[in-house]
Design an enzyme around this catalytic site. Sequence first.
Site, PDB file in Angstrom:
ATOM      1  CG  ASP A  32      -1.925   0.720   1.099  1.00  0.00           C
ATOM      2  OD1 ASP A  32      -3.100   1.220   0.667  1.00  0.00           O
ATOM      3  OD2 ASP A  32      -1.967   1.834   1.759  1.00  0.00           O
ATOM      4  CE1 TYR A  37       0.830   7.720   1.958  1.00  0.00           C
ATOM      5  CE2 TYR A  37       1.399   5.584   0.982  1.00  0.00           C
ATOM      6  CZ  TYR A  37       0.287   6.141   2.029  1.00  0.00           C
ATOM      7  OH  TYR A  37      -0.152   6.538   2.402  1.00  0.00           O
ATOM      8  CE  LYS A  66      -3.689   4.928   0.207  1.00  0.00           C
ATOM      9  NZ  LYS A  66      -2.063   3.970   0.293  1.00  0.00           N
ATOM     10  CG  HIS A  99      -3.749  10.192  -0.335  1.00  0.00           C
ATOM     11  ND1 HIS A  99      -2.428  10.246  -0.280  1.00  0.00           N
ATOM     12  CD2 HIS A  99      -4.168   9.448   1.666  1.00  0.00           C
ATOM     13  CE1 HIS A  99      -1.922   9.321   0.885  1.00  0.00           C
ATOM     14  NE2 HIS A  99      -3.127   9.040   1.868  1.00  0.00           N
ATOM     15  NE  ARG A 265       8.741  -4.456  16.351  1.00  0.00           N
ATOM     16  CZ  ARG A 265       8.738  -3.051  17.034  1.00  0.00           C
ATOM     17  NH1 ARG A 265       8.739  -2.236  16.300  1.00  0.00           N
ATOM     18  NH2 ARG A 265       9.057  -3.021  17.716  1.00  0.00           N
TER      19      ARG A 265
END
Length: 307
Positions: A32, A37, A66, A99, A265
């Site tokens: 994503d 970003y 986005k 977005h 993680r």
Amino acid sequence: MPLVGLGLWKIPTDITAQVVYDAIKIGYRLFDGATEYGNEKQVGQGVKKAIADGLVKREELTIVSKLWNNFHHPDNVKKAFARSLSDLDLEYIDIYYIHFPIAFKFVPFEERYPTGLYCGDGDNFHYEDVPIIETWRALEKIADEGKIKTLGISNFTGSLIQDLLRGARIKPSLLQIEHHAYLQQPRLIEYVQSAGINVVAYSTFGPASFIELNHPKVKEVGALFENATVVEVAKKHNVTPAQVLLRWTTQRGIAVIPKSSKPERLETNLKHEHFDLSEEELKQIAALDISYRFNDPWNWDKIPTFV
């Protein structure tokens, strides 16, 4: 679409390609991202290397981008999309969202790229009067060309969604929203699911997503990872608090896109569906709702490092 993906917000450009590659190796298939970003070139590099090394085929991946606020005018929608497609070095994008339902004044890429809230006048915001349906119709044309496989919306309210559905030729398939135990938005989720729109949750860990941004409310509400209810449920199932929060979301049919750059993680976030919460546990976490939104455009000027 996979129920669990990797969120790419705030992953530094110097490690993005390797994080994406490692995530594909672990088993992630949805990534994503967004123009805003600032790491789409590196995302593309990680994807390209994974495909070249035989880890995955392109058609097995779901790549997300986005449309940022400065590019809502129909004349600029294709410019923004073309930039993302070029940076990602792909022939098509699987999911492309609006977005935010906010139209900023257009600012060329060379003045603001890759990131920032810049609207052509320092820290001041300037807007364009562009109805959402005009932006959407420009996206529909790109989808008609086969360069967008699925259209979605992000950070939309119920009334905006209802208005869009009345005029859209291609209905949005996905709604991405801030959704965590402190902000659950149950009526919005019930409405969009009843309309056949799938929900994707971001910031599933609540305040944890905003610590490094110095968000003023992080300390006030307290960490969900340390919440007594969440910790107790985690101990009962012998899992981490993060896995409890993710399972609380996915068990209700909502997709998640947790962000991490650490391999251990990445793996525990992806593989969190080996247990189920009881109805009582679901209700206990639901009781934590305080309707607090961290990602609030009204406060962007007060948190200049936010986006």
